[in-house]
Structures are given as structure tokens and as C-alpha cells.
Design a protein around this motif. Sequence first.
Motif, PDB file in Angstrom:
ATOM      1  N   ASP A  66     -49.796  18.035   0.496  1.00 48.35           N
ATOM      2  CA  ASP A  66     -49.658  18.938   1.635  1.00 48.35           C
ATOM      3  C   ASP A  66     -50.759  20.002   1.679  1.00 48.35           C
ATOM      4  N   GLU A  68     -53.979  22.016   2.591  1.00 44.25           N
ATOM      5  CA  GLU A  68     -54.875  22.076   3.745  1.00 44.25           C
ATOM      6  C   GLU A  68     -56.307  21.991   3.239  1.00 44.25           C
ATOM      7  N   SER A  70     -59.211  21.913   5.422  1.00 42.26           N
ATOM      8  CA  SER A  70     -60.192  22.243   6.450  1.00 42.26           C
ATOM      9  C   SER A  70     -61.285  23.118   5.836  1.00 42.26           C
ATOM     10  N   GLY A 140     -65.055   9.146   8.337  1.00 37.16           N
ATOM     11  CA  GLY A 140     -63.797   9.847   8.139  1.00 37.16           C
ATOM     12  C   GLY A 140     -62.710   9.427   9.109  1.00 37.16           C
ATOM     13  N   SER A 143     -59.203   4.712   7.771  1.00 35.25           N
ATOM     14  CA  SER A 143     -58.143   4.965   6.809  1.00 35.25           C
ATOM     15  C   SER A 143     -58.776   5.173   5.436  1.00 35.25           C
ATOM     16  N   PRO A 144     -58.090   5.861   4.521  1.00 33.20           N
ATOM     17  CA  PRO A 144     -58.655   6.033   3.180  1.00 33.20           C
ATOM     18  C   PRO A 144     -59.046   4.712   2.517  1.00 33.20           C
ATOM     19  N   ARG A 192     -58.165   9.792  -0.257  1.00 35.97           N
ATOM     20  CA  ARG A 192     -57.284  10.460   0.707  1.00 35.97           C
ATOM     21  C   ARG A 192     -57.763  11.877   0.987  1.00 35.97           C
ATOM     22  N   ASP A 193     -58.072  12.623  -0.063  1.00 35.63           N
ATOM     23  CA  ASP A 193     -58.550  13.999   0.105  1.00 35.63           C
ATOM     24  C   ASP A 193     -59.842  14.033   0.918  1.00 35.63           C
ATOM     25  N   ARG A 196     -59.375  13.471   4.578  1.00 39.91           N
ATOM     26  CA  ARG A 196     -58.754  14.656   5.190  1.00 39.91           C
ATOM     27  C   ARG A 196     -59.784  15.763   5.405  1.00 39.91           C
ATOM     28  N   ARG A 199     -62.026  14.634   8.413  1.00 38.23           N
ATOM     29  CA  ARG A 199     -61.345  14.723   9.706  1.00 38.23           C
ATOM     30  C   ARG A 199     -61.158  16.172  10.142  1.00 38.23           C
ATOM     31  N   ALA A 200     -60.805  17.020   9.204  1.00 38.98           N
ATOM     32  CA  ALA A 200     -60.611  18.433   9.537  1.00 38.98           C
ATOM     33  C   ALA A 200     -61.932  19.076   9.956  1.00 38.98           C
TER      34      ALA A 200
END
Length: 279
Positions: A66, A68, A70, A140, A143-144, A192-193, A196, A199-200
Motif C-alpha cells: 500500500d 505510495e 509517486s 510502465g 503489467s509487472p 511491482r514497485d 507503480r 505509472r505515478a
Amino acid sequence: MNEIELSAGTIEYEDTGGLGPVLVFLHGLLMDSSLWAETIADLAGEYRCVAPTLPLGAHRKAMRPDAELSMPALARLAGEFLAHLDLREVTLVGVDTGGALVQLLMAGEAGRVRRVVLASCDAFDNFPPGLTGKTLFLLGRLSPGLFGAFMQQMRLKALRRLPIAFGWLTKRGDAAVVRWLRPLLKESGIRRDTVRVLRAAAAEPGILVEAAAHLPEFDRPALVVWASEDRVMPPEHGRRLAGLLPKAQLSEVDDSFTLLPLDRPAELARLIGEFARTT
């Protein structure tokens, strides 16, 4: 390697220790703290050098699901790192994406920062920067799993040296690139990280333009160091940053691409040491 538990997860970091003035080094995307190894080796006798590995794709410990990730959140994480280690009167140094994070801190909460060094980094509308950044932002969207499958191609040196990969980031640092890619290629949590983060970042293309509007308010010493041959971070951006900052010095370094800590580590260490010593 030391570890500290922060809000996003476990962060590893290098710390030379000692009682000298504190230098903190922030790396770029798909890099880790080893980026700074040679520069730190030249500075450690006079300064306490601290280099965290932020969750930018070469970290070895996945962040909380969970967390963040960004750009503003990563800048806050860097600030949280300073606070948890109770580092004060810091000289904060950033290159590539690390320099973008330094700018976000300068535009926000930088109470523990005494001076900054911006070395060949994302700035203004150069975000994502160059062919490398634009390619990563496009990847990005995958998918991972698919992102990881694509990145497996980076095992080949010929592909790593392309302008869309690391070819225009460093002249001499391919061995470091191989090391940085290992966690991403092996660990699903790291992939995965990274997705993320990408994308952010892609969702906030104007974030450094907004940060630049606040840079004239940063009234502490700043050193802008730029690679004169940089093909990813335009040298005119270095001059522009130096013009915005009230107490800035500008140095341009030849025979280097973006990653000065790999291509010209001794010269970068000399410039940082002199700047910290005289300001």
C-alpha cells in the motif's frame, strides 16, 4: 549495508559514519546507492557520507503493497529518511531522478537541508527525460510481469548500450548497470514497485515545472554540476537552474554523460567537497 524502517518499507543505506559535515546522496531511476561509491570514497575522509537506496527499481527489498510511490511521495520518503537518522545541516546531492527529488524537497519541506547539489538531472519540462525516460514511462503501462519480460532483454550489453536504455546515460558504467538490474530481473515485488513508480510519475508530467516556480525561494547555497556532453539532460537546463537559484554556482564537466558519479567520480567529488567546504 544498514537498514531503516520507514513508512513505505525497509530502506537500505550506506553510511561512512564520522563526525564531519553530512553529505546525503540520492540516485536515479533503476539505480542504487552504489552509483556514488567512487565519489564517496574520495569524500569520506572529510565528510560523513550517507546514501540510501530508494525504491526506484534497483532496490533489493520490496516496499509495502500500500506504499505510495509517486514522485512527491518519494521526496517525502527522502525527507523522512533524514528525520529518522536525525541528520541536520545536510548537503543534499542528487543526480538523474535523484536531482528531481532534491528539487521537490527544495520546493517544499527542506528544513534539514543546508545546501544542495544538482548534478545532471530531470528539470522543467524534461520529464520523462530523453529517450530513456520516455521508453521507461511507456513500459510502465505494462503489467509487472510483462514489464519484467521486456527488461530481461537488458541482459544483453548491446541492448543496454542503446540510447533508449543506458547508452546515453553513462560512457563507462555498464558494470554498474548490470548490478542495478539484478533485483528487477529476479524479484516480482521489485517489478511491482517499479511499475507503480513509472505509472505515478507519468501521471504528473508537469511536476518539475511546478517545482521550478518555487526554486527562486530557496535562499541557501546551491551547486549545479552538469555534463557538457549530456544527451539526456540538456546542458541549458543546468544553466537555467543556476539562474533561478539566488545562491547558485554552476560547473560544467567534460568527458561525461548524465551519470557523473560513474563517468567522472573524482571530479564530481572535488567539486562537491570544495562547495561544501567554502559555503
